[in-house]
Design a protein around this motif. Structure first.
Motif, short mmCIF file in Angstrom:
data_model
loop_
_atom_site.label_atom_id
_atom_site.label_comp_id
_atom_site.label_asym_id
_atom_site.label_seq_id
_atom_site.Cartn_x
_atom_site.Cartn_y
_atom_site.Cartn_z
N ALA A 54 0.97 -1.29 0.13
CA ALA A 54 -0.07 -0.04 -0.11
C ALA A 54 0.90 1.19 -0.11
O ALA A 54 1.94 1.27 0.77
CB ALA A 54 -0.95 0.09 1.26
N PRO A 55 0.49 2.23 -0.83
CA PRO A 55 1.48 3.41 -0.87
C PRO A 55 1.56 4.21 0.29
O PRO A 55 0.37 4.10 1.06
CB PRO A 55 0.54 4.26 -1.89
N ASP A 56 2.49 4.97 0.71
CA ASP A 56 2.56 5.91 1.88
C ASP A 56 2.17 7.30 1.27
O ASP A 56 2.71 7.99 0.46
CB ASP A 56 4.08 5.81 2.27
N LYS A 57 0.86 7.41 1.72
CA LYS A 57 0.15 8.68 1.28
C LYS A 57 0.31 9.80 2.16
O LYS A 57 -0.42 10.95 1.91
CB LYS A 57 -1.36 8.62 0.84
N SER A 58 1.29 9.71 3.18
CA SER A 58 1.24 10.61 4.25
C SER A 58 1.65 12.13 3.84
O SER A 58 1.22 13.22 4.78
CB SER A 58 2.25 10.16 5.42
N GLY A 59 2.27 12.51 2.91
CA GLY A 59 2.71 13.74 2.42
C GLY A 59 1.64 14.43 1.37
O GLY A 59 1.88 15.69 1.39
N LEU A 60 0.53 13.90 1.29
CA LEU A 60 -0.51 14.46 0.29
C LEU A 60 -0.86 15.53 0.88
O LEU A 60 -1.60 15.44 2.12
CB LEU A 60 -1.51 13.37 -0.24
N PRO A 61 -1.20 16.72 0.46
CA PRO A 61 -1.73 17.97 1.10
C PRO A 61 -3.06 18.11 1.44
O PRO A 61 -3.72 18.66 2.21
CB PRO A 61 -1.29 19.05 0.14
N SER A 62 -3.90 17.27 0.40
CA SER A 62 -5.47 17.28 0.60
C SER A 62 -5.86 16.09 -0.27
O SER A 62 -5.06 15.41 -0.93
CB SER A 62 -5.93 18.59 0.16
N ASP A 63 -7.22 15.95 0.00
CA ASP A 63 -7.89 14.95 -0.74
C ASP A 63 -8.05 15.25 -2.35
O ASP A 63 -8.63 14.38 -2.98
CB ASP A 63 -9.18 14.37 -0.01
N ARG A 64 -7.62 16.43 -2.74
CA ARG A 64 -7.70 16.90 -4.09
C ARG A 64 -6.70 16.14 -4.91
O ARG A 64 -6.50 15.76 -6.11
CB ARG A 64 -7.78 18.29 -4.30
N PHE A 65 -5.73 15.47 -3.92
CA PHE A 65 -4.40 14.89 -4.74
C PHE A 65 -4.51 13.41 -4.44
O PHE A 65 -4.92 12.77 -3.42
CB PHE A 65 -3.15 15.36 -3.78
N SER A 66 -4.13 12.48 -5.54
CA SER A 66 -4.30 11.03 -5.44
C SER A 66 -3.25 10.66 -6.59
O SER A 66 -2.51 11.37 -7.45
CB SER A 66 -5.59 10.60 -5.94
N ALA A 67 -2.69 9.64 -6.33
CA ALA A 67 -1.78 9.15 -7.00
C ALA A 67 -1.94 7.43 -7.39
O ALA A 67 -2.41 6.80 -6.46
CB ALA A 67 -0.42 9.25 -6.66
N GLU A 68 -1.64 6.90 -8.50
CA GLU A 68 -1.71 5.49 -8.51
C GLU A 68 -0.42 5.04 -9.46
O GLU A 68 0.23 5.82 -10.05
CB GLU A 68 -3.08 4.88 -9.25
N ARG A 69 -0.08 3.70 -9.21
CA ARG A 69 0.93 3.25 -9.87
C ARG A 69 0.56 1.83 -10.55
O ARG A 69 0.12 0.83 -9.84
CB ARG A 69 2.05 2.73 -8.99
N THR A 70 0.61 1.83 -11.90
CA THR A 70 0.01 0.78 -12.45
C THR A 70 0.80 -0.30 -12.94
O THR A 70 2.07 0.10 -13.46
CB THR A 70 -0.92 1.30 -13.88
N GLY A 71 0.48 -1.41 -12.76
CA GLY A 71 1.50 -2.42 -13.21
C GLY A 71 2.91 -2.25 -12.50
O GLY A 71 3.85 -3.19 -12.81
N GLY A 72 3.03 -1.62 -11.35
CA GLY A 72 4.48 -1.75 -10.72
C GLY A 72 5.41 -0.74 -11.62
O GLY A 72 6.58 -0.79 -11.04
N SER A 73 4.88 0.06 -12.43
CA SER A 73 5.72 0.93 -13.26
C SER A 73 5.43 2.19 -13.27
O SER A 73 5.74 3.08 -12.41
CB SER A 73 5.76 0.29 -14.60
#
Lengths: 113, 115
Positions: A54-73
């Protein structure tokens, strides 16, 4: 071999629009990081991916920010309903694993009008 | 809460002389420190690192010194060359605690080498 690549290199958008920033890590690197650098500031950690964990999202400044990583790349950082304070250089880095040196891409310069 | 501080926003050094860039940190759990160099419109480039079990690490013209009791590290570049002109970032991580290299960066110091 090829380094970390990011696209687009520059992005100008209007306040309230959504943006997607892309990162292609170095081949074989299992760890991927997003940082941002606001004007006159140091780099600020946003999010970290390591393998299938599971990603470490602790630095995201707000819930408007999201990130994903597909296929590990490839990773995509999405900012919804952009605000002017989101204007910054968004930098992606990758490392062989979480213990190794991070190598950075050239960054995406985001300007929110 | 600025855990890593570079108190000098800029530094100007004559070519051939020694450049000394300083960095202070507050988090005693930091156990790994790095220096990155950044040119305009490029991402940071890794320069040199040091583990908290050492007090010095040298790589060519670059030497990093760590003073754990003072929570201070410095980067020495000797001799300085015009191509060294860039922004230098100090970074730290708490590998043992976090199990990951979540780097905390300083604000950077702009180094200018004058011919």
């Amino acid at each position: 071999g090829a380094g970390v690549s990011q696209s687009p290199s520059n992005k100008v958008t209007e306040k309230g629009k959504d943006v997607e920033l892309r990162c292609d890590p170095i081949s074989g690197h299992t760890a991927l990081y997003w940082y941002r650098q606001s004007l006159g500031q140091g780099l600020e950690f946003l999010i970290y991916f390591q393998g299938n964990s599971a990603p470490d999202k602790s630095g995201l400044p707000s819930d408007r920010f999201s990130a994903e990583r597909t296929g590990g790349s490839v990773s995509t950082l999405t900012i919804q309903r952009t605000q002017q304070e989101d204007s910054a250089v968004y930098l992606c880095a990758s490392s062989l694993n979480f213990q190794e040196t991070q190598y950075f891409g050239p960054g995406t310069r985001l300007l929110v009008l | 809460d600025q855990q890593v501080k570079q108190n000098s926003p800029s530094l100007s050094v004559q070519e051939g002389r020694i450049s000394i860039l300083n960095c202070d940190y507050t988090n005693s759990m930091f156990d790994y420190f790095l220096w990155y160099k950044k040119y305009p419109a490029e991402g940071p480039t890794f320069l040199i690192s040091i583990s908290s079990i050492k007090d010095k690490n040298e790589d060519g013209r670059f030497t990093v010194f760590l003073n754990k009791s003072a929570k201070h590290l410095s980067l020495h570049i000797v001799p300085s060359q015009p191509g060294d002109s860039a922004v230098y970032f100090c970074a730290a991580s708490a590998r043992v605690i976090q199990g990951a290299q979540k780097l905390v960066f300083g604000q950077g110091t702009r180094l200018t080498i004058n011919p």
